[in-house]
Design a protein around this motif. Structure first.
Motif, PDB file in Angstrom:
ATOM      1  N   PHE A 142      -2.806  -0.850   0.095  1.00  0.00           N
ATOM      2  CA  PHE A 142      -4.135  -1.387   0.406  1.00  0.00           C
ATOM      3  C   PHE A 142      -4.048  -2.893   0.623  1.00  0.00           C
ATOM      4  CE2 PHE A 142      -5.410   2.460  -1.834  1.00  0.00           C
ATOM      5  CZ  PHE A 142      -6.562   2.855  -1.176  1.00  0.00           C
ATOM      6  N   GLU A 154     -12.205  -3.668   0.476  1.00  0.00           N
ATOM      7  CA  GLU A 154     -11.039  -3.165   1.184  1.00  0.00           C
ATOM      8  C   GLU A 154     -11.069  -3.620   2.645  1.00  0.00           C
ATOM      9  OE1 GLU A 154      -9.334   1.103   2.858  1.00  0.00           O
ATOM     10  OE2 GLU A 154     -10.413   1.098   0.942  1.00  0.00           O
ATOM     11  N   ARG A 157      -5.938   0.165   4.783  1.00  0.00           N
ATOM     12  CA  ARG A 157      -4.987   0.937   3.990  1.00  0.00           C
ATOM     13  C   ARG A 157      -3.924   1.510   4.911  1.00  0.00           C
ATOM     14  NH1 ARG A 157      -8.677   5.711   1.540  1.00  0.00           N
ATOM     15  NH2 ARG A 157      -9.946   3.883   0.985  1.00  0.00           N
TER      16      ARG A 157
END
Length: 373
Positions: A142, A154, A157
């Motif tokens: 990540f 985030e 990924r």
């Protein structure tokens, strides 16, 4: 009995066993392995007399054994450890304001499913980490933006095809160790990602939202130890790029001698080539298997020039100069006494500061501050 070569102890402090030690300025951050000990912060302006400033606790059933700090921002992992623990405490990455190191304040947390976050790199704005996630097999990679410490988010990924169970990806490793991202490290627009028994990957992250692989190498199962860390030399040597790759002396596919490190030529990223080994003389006497936690663990993520300290589990600190990448040289070592109740040393992590001092943390207990001589 303590032994040393070209190294001397400045001071030893008794601390609960650590998974990582990190220095930023005049602060030393220690991430402990066993709850309730989470993260400790020490003032090391005088390295001969460290002063404890604070300690953050963590609930049982979890641990916070990794830490990085840049300026007034500290990040630590939350990962399941052992059995039990409060269900309300989820795995993830916690962000702290350490402008007052005697009173660290958690400002935010990025949460993930499963066991949580294992290892990571941090550049002050982004965190590059290994974590479990709902719908995925094993840990994946990540990239997390912590520019707003109150709301880490985030960015992207990345995983090996076959890990996304929730996406219906076919699983091709029924007869081999499941994949597991272990430790991403960033250098420039590349992310060097160790992937345990699946070797390592070199990712292009020039666009942080769309990482993609440009290189890969795997030594298992011929070499039975998992790949732990991929540490790139920041400067070229005679026009070529090199990377130190350390295997960890745990989780062996089959009984084997202790693990060691290797130097890879990554001038052509699409074809990483091993060119030499990094090992402690005399460890592998006759090729016989030895117990885990004997050999290599990891190199210091921070180093000066071409001199790289290693935490070598039962053999303490081992310092290698890789100025000649085809023939790395052992230049210093320091083997501390075993922690109380232990039969041998268990040196788990090492780092250096801007003064060139070395900080060696034991997995059971104790921190040694060492000077090369």
């Amino acid at each position: 009995m303590t032994t040393a070569m070209n190294a001397e102890l400045i001071t030893h402090i008794d601390v609960p066993g650590g998974g990582q030690v990190w220095v930023d300025g005049e602060r030393c951050y220690i991430a402990h392995i066993e709850a309730p000990h989470g993260t400790s912060i020490y003032d090391i302006a005088d390295p001969s007399n460290p002063v404890k400033l604070s300690e953050i606790e963590i609930p049982r059933g979890w641990h916070s054994h990794k830490v990085r700090a840049v300026g007034d921002v500290m990040v630590v992992n939350h990962e399941q450890w052992g059995d039990g623990g409060p269900e309300s405490f989820r795995g993830g990455l916690a962000v702290y304001d350490v402008s007052d190191p005697s009173n660290p304040v958690q400002t935010g947390k990025w949460e993930t499913g499963g066991k949580g976050v294992h290892r990571f790199d941090f550049d002050g704005e982004y965190v590059y980490l290994s974590a479990t996630a709902d719908g995925y097999r094993g840990n994946i990679t990540f990239i997390i933006d912590v520019g707003d410490p109150a709301a880490p988010v985030e960015v992207s990924r990345w995983w090996i095809p076959g890990q996304w169970e929730g996406g219906g990806e076919e699983y091709p490793w029924d007869d081999f160790v499941p994949p597991r991202c272990h430790h991403p490290l960033r250098v420039g627009d590349r992310l060097y990602v160790s992937y345990w028994h699946h070797g390592f990957y070199i990712l292009d992250i020039s666009d942080l939202r769309h990482p993609f692989a440009v290189g890969h190498s795997r030594r298992s199962p011929t070499f039975p130890h998992p790949t732990h860390t991929c540490l790139v030399l920041p400067e070229t040597i005679r026009g070529r790029r090199y990377m130190v790759v350390a295997d960890e002396d745990v989780s062996k596919i089959h009984p084997a001698p202790p693990s060691f490190g290797m130097v890879y030529d990554i001038t052509d990223e699409t074809l990483p080539i091993p060119v030499s080994t990094i090992t402690v003389p005399g460890m592998d006497i006759d090729g016989s298997p030895q117990e885990p936690f004997t050999g290599c663990h990891q190199p210091s993520e921070r180093f000066h020039g071409t001199v790289i300290p290693f935490a070598w589990f039962a053999h303490g600190l081992q310092v290698f100069d890789v100025a000649e990448p085809l023939v790395p040289q052992l230049v210093a070592s320091y083997l501390p006494d075993p922690a109380p109740g232990a039969s041998r040393a268990s040196s788990n992590d090492v780092t250096v500061d801007d003064r060139g001092l070395i900080y060696l943390i034991d997995r059971v207990s104790g921190l040694d501050i060492i000077r090369l001589v």
